[in-house]
Scaffold this active site. Sequence first.
Site, short mmCIF file in Angstrom:
data_model
loop_
_atom_site.label_atom_id
_atom_site.label_comp_id
_atom_site.label_asym_id
_atom_site.label_seq_id
_atom_site.Cartn_x
_atom_site.Cartn_y
_atom_site.Cartn_z
N GLY A 44 -23.50 -4.24 27.99
CA GLY A 44 -24.30 -2.96 28.77
C GLY A 44 -23.00 -2.23 28.97
O GLY A 44 -21.98 -2.14 28.28
N GLU A 104 -5.69 -6.35 3.72
CA GLU A 104 -5.75 -7.44 2.91
C GLU A 104 -6.76 -7.39 1.60
O GLU A 104 -7.05 -8.28 1.17
CB GLU A 104 -5.86 -8.84 3.55
CG GLU A 104 -4.88 -8.65 4.85
CD GLU A 104 -3.65 -9.00 4.63
OE1 GLU A 104 -2.97 -8.73 3.61
OE2 GLU A 104 -2.82 -9.46 5.50
N ARG A 135 -5.47 -13.34 3.17
CA ARG A 135 -6.98 -13.27 3.45
C ARG A 135 -7.52 -13.97 4.38
O ARG A 135 -8.49 -13.90 5.12
CB ARG A 135 -7.72 -12.84 2.07
CG ARG A 135 -7.41 -11.61 1.60
CD ARG A 135 -7.68 -11.66 0.03
NE ARG A 135 -7.24 -10.25 -0.55
CZ ARG A 135 -7.14 -9.84 -1.71
NH1 ARG A 135 -7.44 -10.92 -2.75
NH2 ARG A 135 -6.94 -8.93 -2.19
N MET A 152 -24.21 -6.81 24.78
CA MET A 152 -24.83 -7.76 25.73
C MET A 152 -24.37 -7.35 27.28
O MET A 152 -24.72 -7.63 28.24
CB MET A 152 -24.57 -9.05 25.60
CG MET A 152 -25.34 -9.76 24.44
SD MET A 152 -25.20 -11.18 24.01
CE MET A 152 -26.50 -11.60 22.83
N GLY A 211 -1.16 6.93 -2.28
CA GLY A 211 -1.91 7.22 -3.20
C GLY A 211 -2.48 5.97 -4.08
O GLY A 211 -3.28 6.10 -5.01
N SER A 212 -2.33 4.84 -3.51
CA SER A 212 -2.47 3.46 -3.97
C SER A 212 -2.83 2.55 -3.02
O SER A 212 -2.18 1.76 -2.37
CB SER A 212 -1.75 3.16 -4.99
OG SER A 212 -0.49 2.56 -4.44
N THR A 247 0.74 -1.26 0.04
CA THR A 247 0.27 -0.13 0.10
C THR A 247 0.75 1.25 0.13
O THR A 247 1.82 1.17 0.70
CB THR A 247 -0.82 -0.04 1.23
OG1 THR A 247 -1.77 -1.23 0.98
CG2 THR A 247 -1.80 1.30 1.38
N ASN A 274 -13.27 -5.05 1.96
CA ASN A 274 -14.24 -5.94 1.50
C ASN A 274 -15.22 -5.61 0.41
O ASN A 274 -15.81 -6.30 -0.17
CB ASN A 274 -15.23 -6.05 2.86
CG ASN A 274 -14.73 -7.02 3.92
OD1 ASN A 274 -13.59 -7.32 3.81
ND2 ASN A 274 -15.31 -7.32 4.85
N GLU A 275 -15.05 -4.16 0.07
CA GLU A 275 -15.54 -3.83 -1.01
C GLU A 275 -14.79 -4.42 -2.46
O GLU A 275 -15.45 -5.01 -3.59
CB GLU A 275 -15.57 -2.27 -1.32
CG GLU A 275 -16.54 -1.68 -0.55
CD GLU A 275 -16.14 -1.55 1.00
OE1 GLU A 275 -17.15 -1.43 1.89
OE2 GLU A 275 -14.93 -1.91 1.47
#
Length: 418
Positions: free
Chosen positions: A376, A400, A279, A374, A166-167, A163, A403-404
Site C-alpha cells: 500500500g 545488456e 545477460r 501489497m 547513436g547505437s 553503447t 528485451n525486445e
Amino acid sequence: MAACCLARVTRLTHNMCKSRHVFFHRSTQRRGIAACVDPSHGLTDEQKEFQKVAFDFAANEIAPHMAEWDQKEIFPVETMRKAAQLGFGGIYVQPDVGGSGLSRLDTSVIFEALSTGCVSTTAYISIHNMCAWMIDTFGNSEQRQRFCPELCSMDKFASYCLTEPGSGSDAASLLTSAQRKGDHYILNGSKAFISGGGDTDMYVVMCRTGGKGPKGISCLVVEKDTPGLGFGKKEKKVGWNSQPTRAVIFEDCAVPVSNRLGEEGEGFIIAMKGLNGGRINIASCSLGAAHASVQLARNHLLVRKQFGETLSNNQFLQFKLAEMATKLVASRLLVREAAVALQEGRPDAVALCSMAKLFATDECFDICNQALQMHGGYGYLKDYAVQQFVRDIRVHQILEGTNEVMRMIISRSLLTES
C-alpha cells in the site's frame, strides 16, 4: 575458494540495523524462508557454501547501507573490495591470475544472493566481473597478468563500453574510431550510459578499426588517465544510484596496440560473448530483488491488519503471493539452465541466455512491483526497501540488450535452425 570464504565471513561485522529499509535477512531469520522458494534447492554442498557466504555478506555489509548509497549516490568502493576478498571480484576468472575459477551457475547463485542486499551495487560487480572475464579469456598472457590480478582484488575497477549515443540495440553500427599510428591507436568518439564511468580504472572499449559492420570492430583496454580520455556529467537516474553513470569521451586518445584484446576485427565477437554471460548475471540480480520482495510481501501480509484481520487472510492477496512465488521459481530455474548451457558451450546457449534475460527481468520486475502494491502507501516510502528494488531492477529490461532484442535473438534461433 569456499573454505576461504567461510573463514573470512566469520570475521565480517554483524551490526544490527534498526532501519525498516534493512529487513530482508533479519526477517527471514525470524520467520524462515518458505521451502517452496528456497534458492538453495538443487545446489551442491559447495554451492550452498558460496551462497551462504554471499547471503551473509549481503545481510551484514551491503543491506544496512542500501538506502544511503541510493539516496546519496555513493559508489561503495571499500565494500566492494571486501567482497573481492571473498573471491567476488573475479568469480569466473581463472585462478592463475587471481580469479576464483567458478562456473557460470556458481556465479548466478552468488549474484542472486548479493542482490538481496543491494541490486545496484551487485549489478556493477557483475559488470566488473564480465570485463575481467573478457580480458582473462581473450587477452594474451601478458595482458592477463597485467590487468586481471588488480581487477580480481578490485584494487582497480572496470567498465564495459559498447553503447553509443547513436547505437544502442544496433551495436554493430558503432562509430567510435581507432586509427592505428605506429604502436598506438588514436581513438575518437564517445560511449553512452557507461556504468562506473569516470570512477573506474579500465575501460573495455569496442571501437571501429575497419569498415562498416561487425567485422570492422576491435576491442581495446583503455586505462584511466590516458591523455584524451574524458567523461560527461554524472547522469541522474531512477535507480542504480550506487554506481555512477557517465558518457566516456575519446578525443585523440592514444592507446597502445598492446592493449588490444584479440585480433583486429574480433571486437564484436568478444563483446557479444561477454554479453551472453552478462545477460545471465543481470537476470540473476533480478532474481535476488524478486526473492527479497517475495519475502518482504509475505512478512507484510502476516503482520498488517485491515478490516479486523491480517492481510494474509485475504484470498486475493494469497493468490497474488502464490503467483509471485511461482514466477520467481520458474525464473530461477530458467536462469540456472542458461548458466549451465553457457558453461558447457552448448549450441542452445545464446538463445537460452536471451530467454533467461527476457523472462527473468520481466517477471521479476512484476514480482517487485506487486510486492510494492501489497505494501500500500508504505511501499511508496523510501523507508521501505521494496520501492528501491522496483527502481533498481526496472533498467534490467533495457540493458545488456533490450528485451525486445532478446525476442529477436530467440525468434532468429527458432526460425533459422534446420
